[in-house]
Design an enzyme around this catalytic site. Structure first.
Site, PDB file in Angstrom:
ATOM      1  N   CYS A 136      -8.023  13.360 -10.648  1.00 46.70           N
ATOM      2  CA  CYS A 136      -8.980  12.899 -10.890  1.00 46.70           C
ATOM      3  C   CYS A 136      -8.669  11.196 -11.353  1.00 46.70           C
ATOM      4  O   CYS A 136      -9.303   9.994 -10.890  1.00 46.70           O
ATOM      5  CB  CYS A 136      -9.710  13.515 -12.222  1.00 46.70           C
ATOM      6  SG  CYS A 136     -11.140  12.561 -12.562  1.00 46.70           S
ATOM      7  N   CYS A 137      -7.419  11.390 -12.192  1.00 44.12           N
ATOM      8  CA  CYS A 137      -6.736   9.912 -12.396  1.00 44.12           C
ATOM      9  C   CYS A 137      -6.396   9.126 -11.194  1.00 44.12           C
ATOM     10  O   CYS A 137      -6.456   7.968 -10.979  1.00 44.12           O
ATOM     11  CB  CYS A 137      -5.683   9.872 -13.321  1.00 44.12           C
ATOM     12  SG  CYS A 137      -6.199  10.415 -14.926  1.00 44.12           S
ATOM     13  N   CYS A 219     -10.768   7.523 -20.992  1.00 44.19           N
ATOM     14  CA  CYS A 219     -11.973   8.148 -20.761  1.00 44.19           C
ATOM     15  C   CYS A 219     -12.465   9.246 -21.506  1.00 44.19           C
ATOM     16  O   CYS A 219     -11.573   9.911 -22.089  1.00 44.19           O
ATOM     17  CB  CYS A 219     -11.864   8.884 -19.439  1.00 44.19           C
ATOM     18  SG  CYS A 219     -11.619   7.749 -17.797  1.00 44.19           S
ATOM     19  N   CYS A 222     -11.453  12.996 -21.796  1.00 46.88           N
ATOM     20  CA  CYS A 222      -9.903  13.283 -21.892  1.00 46.88           C
ATOM     21  C   CYS A 222      -9.379  12.701 -23.097  1.00 46.88           C
ATOM     22  O   CYS A 222      -8.151  12.207 -23.164  1.00 46.88           O
ATOM     23  CB  CYS A 222      -9.289  12.725 -20.556  1.00 46.88           C
ATOM     24  SG  CYS A 222      -9.792  13.382 -19.095  1.00 46.88           S
ATOM     25  N   CYS A 245      -1.492   8.244 -17.102  1.00 46.14           N
ATOM     26  CA  CYS A 245      -2.558   8.544 -15.986  1.00 46.14           C
ATOM     27  C   CYS A 245      -1.926   8.104 -14.485  1.00 46.14           C
ATOM     28  O   CYS A 245      -2.772   8.124 -13.783  1.00 46.14           O
ATOM     29  CB  CYS A 245      -3.834   7.505 -16.209  1.00 46.14           C
ATOM     30  SG  CYS A 245      -3.600   6.014 -16.958  1.00 46.14           S
TER      31      CYS A 245
HETATM   32 FE1  SF4 Z   1     -10.643  11.679 -14.945  1.00 44.53          FE
HETATM   33 FE2  SF4 Z   1      -9.911  11.890 -17.205  1.00 44.53          FE
HETATM   34 FE3  SF4 Z   1      -8.151  10.560 -15.764  1.00 44.53          FE
HETATM   35 FE4  SF4 Z   1     -10.212   9.549 -16.670  1.00 44.53          FE
HETATM   36  S1  SF4 Z   1      -8.630  10.013 -17.790  1.00 44.53           S
HETATM   37  S2  SF4 Z   1      -9.604   9.511 -14.421  1.00 44.53           S
HETATM   38  S3  SF4 Z   1     -11.903  11.303 -16.527  1.00 44.53           S
HETATM   39  S4  SF4 Z   1      -8.737  12.563 -15.485  1.00 44.53           S
END
Ligand code: SF4
Length: 250
Positions: A136-137, A219, A222, A245
């Site tokens: 996701c990151c 985010c 998280c 991240c």
């Molecule tokens: Fe995705 Fe969480 Fe990374 Fe944001 S911090 S990009 S929601 S995994």
């Protein structure tokens, strides 16, 4: 050897202006800067950035506070501020982004991922952050950052050595191997007290979530409030065995 010229001579694009800086040039500038500015103040590091890169650098902010934004705007009024708009931010963080632009007169470059959250849910399955936060990151932060930084010769970040063991050796100036440009960390040596003193002295905007008990804001899905007395970054990706991240290798 770093002048801006119209049209394409080589190097990386930024708007209609091209830099002629090569990787070798950038490595040399970073090396010389790191030697010359060892122990320099944040203001001197930003002045050095301006002198060496003019309009070919961008300042990243996660909008936890506007200390770096304020410092950078003193050196270059209207400086470009990079905000990674992942689609998962707290409303307070988006409010900080907009307020910073209005109050400090900077130019926010709001960078979004290739896919909206809804599109990502459709292609990767719902709530990828809960199952594969690294992916996701990579999709929502690293890829859009890499694409954006390809248009610049340097970027300035707000990381500090005291924030996490992974940042303990963050240099003031280096060549960023991950993204292929010079990286300046003017606040690397700042303590928490240094930050608070600057905030108090200049009445700097601070994300209201800090006062609600979030010392490290990312985010929304998280980011949790850390337990009292625990590591301030322990609320990030809590229980996911993840502490960065992927934006900062140093
Ligand atoms: Fe995705 Fe969480 Fe990374 Fe944001 S911090 S990009 S929601 S995994």
């Amino acid at each position: 050897f770093c002048a801006e010229v119209p049209g394409r001579i080589g190097g990386k694009a930024k708007g209609f202006t091209m830099s002629i800086a090569t990787e070798t040039d950038l490595r040399r500038i970073a090396e010389r800067g790191a030697a010359d500015l060892d122990g320099a103040s944040a203001e001197d590091l930003l002045r050095w950035t301006e002198e060496n890169f003019g309009g070919r650098y961008i300042v990243a902010s996660n909008m936890q506070d506007a200390v770096l934004v304020h410092l950078a705007a003193q050196v270059r009024p209207g400086v470009e501020i990079l905000f990674l708009d992942t689609g998962y931010h707290f409303a307070e963080t988006l409010g900080m982004r907009d307020a910073s632009e209005a109050v400090y007169g900077v130019n926010i470059r709001n960078v979004t991922p290739e896919q909206t959250v809804a599109e990502q849910d459709a292609s990767e399955g719902k709530d990828l952050f809960a199952r594969e936060p690294n992916r996701c990151c990579a999709l929502r932060k690293v890829a859009p950052l890499k694409k954006t930084l390809a248009g610049y010769d340097a970027w300035v970040t707000g990381i500090r050595r005291v924030e996490a063991p992974t940042r303990a050796n963050a240099p003031l100036i280096s060549y960023d191997e991950a993204f292929g440009l010079v990286k300046i960390n003017p606040l690397a040596a700042w303590s928490d007290d240094d930050m608070q003193n600057y905030i108090d002295e200049h009445s700097i905007l601070v994300n209201p979530l800090v006062d609600e008990g979030y010392p490290s804001i990312g985010c929304a899905p998280c980011t949790m409030k850390p337990a009292p007395g625990s590591d301030p970054r322990s609320g990030r990706w809590a229980g996911k065995n993840k502490i960065e991240c992927g934006l900062h290798s140093t």
